[in-house]
Design an enzyme around this catalytic site. Structure first.
Site, mmCIF file in Angstrom:
data_model
loop_
_atom_site.group_PDB
_atom_site.id
_atom_site.type_symbol
_atom_site.label_atom_id
_atom_site.label_comp_id
_atom_site.label_asym_id
_atom_site.label_seq_id
_atom_site.Cartn_x
_atom_site.Cartn_y
_atom_site.Cartn_z
ATOM 1 N N PRO A 2 -3.281 5.180 13.658
ATOM 2 C CA PRO A 2 -3.132 6.104 12.540
ATOM 3 C C PRO A 2 -2.631 5.403 11.281
ATOM 4 O O PRO A 2 -1.818 4.478 11.345
ATOM 5 C CB PRO A 2 -2.080 7.109 13.048
ATOM 6 C CG PRO A 2 -2.150 7.007 14.529
ATOM 7 C CD PRO A 2 -2.480 5.584 14.824
ATOM 8 N N GLU A 3 -3.135 5.844 10.139
ATOM 9 C CA GLU A 3 -2.666 5.280 8.874
ATOM 10 C C GLU A 3 -1.418 6.047 8.425
ATOM 11 O O GLU A 3 -1.039 7.067 9.003
ATOM 12 C CB GLU A 3 -3.787 5.316 7.852
ATOM 13 C CG GLU A 3 -5.042 4.646 8.399
ATOM 14 C CD GLU A 3 -5.933 3.977 7.374
ATOM 15 O OE1 GLU A 3 -5.482 3.719 6.246
ATOM 16 O OE2 GLU A 3 -7.091 3.683 7.713
ATOM 17 N N LYS A 51 3.958 2.956 8.984
ATOM 18 C CA LYS A 51 3.510 3.501 10.263
ATOM 19 C C LYS A 51 4.670 3.724 11.227
ATOM 20 O O LYS A 51 4.462 3.861 12.439
ATOM 21 C CB LYS A 51 2.455 2.568 10.867
ATOM 22 C CG LYS A 51 1.212 2.448 9.977
ATOM 23 C CD LYS A 51 0.128 1.590 10.588
ATOM 24 C CE LYS A 51 -1.081 1.498 9.658
ATOM 25 N NZ LYS A 51 -2.195 0.733 10.245
ATOM 26 N N ARG A 258 -10.684 -7.155 12.266
ATOM 27 C CA ARG A 258 -10.960 -5.776 11.840
ATOM 28 C C ARG A 258 -12.255 -5.733 11.046
ATOM 29 O O ARG A 258 -12.612 -6.692 10.347
ATOM 30 C CB ARG A 258 -9.809 -5.237 10.966
ATOM 31 C CG ARG A 258 -8.444 -5.247 11.641
ATOM 32 C CD ARG A 258 -8.390 -4.328 12.848
ATOM 33 N NE ARG A 258 -8.640 -2.952 12.519
ATOM 34 C CZ ARG A 258 -7.697 -2.101 12.095
ATOM 35 N NH1 ARG A 258 -6.443 -2.510 11.949
ATOM 36 N NH2 ARG A 258 -7.999 -0.852 11.836
#
Length: 267
Positions: A2-3, A51, A258
């Protein structure tokens, strides 16, 4: 993973639902062995930085802040108090609603000093700081790493993940391979200001939408985006599709493990 807007939204929900009275705190799975230390106490405040999620209780112990990092597979869901499915690491209940934590990377009690240390090691959070930080630009401008890499560094940009990285660079027309040393102050300020706006929207609406009014499905007469992550975006997970602005196919490459997306025409 999650961002950052997700964690701030979770903090908002925790504050809204659990601050009015003492709460039940348990660990049905049994792995959060410290749950009994705060069971029956009052949740005084939930906050987020990047985060990281911190849930503060008024329990009479030095360690009284539950630290949560969701990691890659963790989730914190608000469910009926009687729901008991899955491996629940942490269960916070007011008798009607429960916050159920499953599969986190971290769930443990910390002291205030330990919380401060985590925040000190983290970068600047666009949801917390609206003004572009001078100290952050100084670090960026000294680095030969690409801005695409720097944006993913949680010790610099706390809470920014792969979607926000790709989208803010597209919106600002910046090539993700530009090294920090060549990024102008005006470009940095524009990136930061855009992140502040986009991530605040994410907190309020629970989704990432980055397209401007001229490029929404309604305006362009196109189908809405269908993706597990939801939201209307310009380049993220659109490799091979035509850019909404210039028509150039969106590119993708793996960078530092990524997937990085960008438009060769617009950036």
């Amino acid at each position: 993973m999650p961002e950052g807007h997700v964690l701030h939204r979770l903090a908002r929900e925790l504050n809204a639902n659990f601050r009015s009275a003492p709460v039940e705190v348990t660990s049905p799975q049994g792995r959060f062995t410290q749950a009994s230390l705060i069971d029956g106490s009052r949740l005084t405040r939930a906050t987020a930085h990047g985060k990281h999620l911190f849930v503060d209780f008024d329990a009479p112990h030095v360690e009284h802040v539950v630290y949560i990092h969701l990691g890659l597979i963790g989730s914190l869901r608000f469910e009926p108090a009687e729901d008991n499915w899955g491996q629940i690491r942490l269960h916070i209940s007011n008798g009607t609603i429960a916050a159920n934590l499953r599969g986190p990377q971290f769930c443990k009690l910390l002291t205030d000093d330990e919380v401060d240390a985590i925040i000190a090691r983290s970068g600047f959070d666009p949801i917390v700081e609206a003004t572009p930080p001078d100290a952050l630009y100084a670090k960026i401008h000294r680095s030969k790493r690409s801005i695409g890499s720097l944006l993913m560094d949680q010790k610099l940009f706390a809470g920014v993940g792969n979607i926000y990285r790709a989208e803010v660079l597209f919106r600002q027309g910046i090539d993700p391979t530009v090294p920090g040393t060549l990024l102008s102050r005006a470009q940095f300020d524009a990136i930061w200001t855009d992140l502040v706006e986009l991530m605040a929207y994410g907190v309020d609406n629970g989704r990432i939408d980055t397209v401007r009014p001229d490029h929404t499905p309604e305006t362009m007469g196109r189908d809405p985006r269908k993706d597990d992550h939801g939201g209307e975006v310009y380049v993220y997970r659109r490799a091979g599709d035509p850019c909404y602005i210039c028509g150039t196919p969106i590119e993708m490459k793996v960078s530092e493990g990524r997937k990085l997306y960008w438009c060769p025409g617009c950036q």
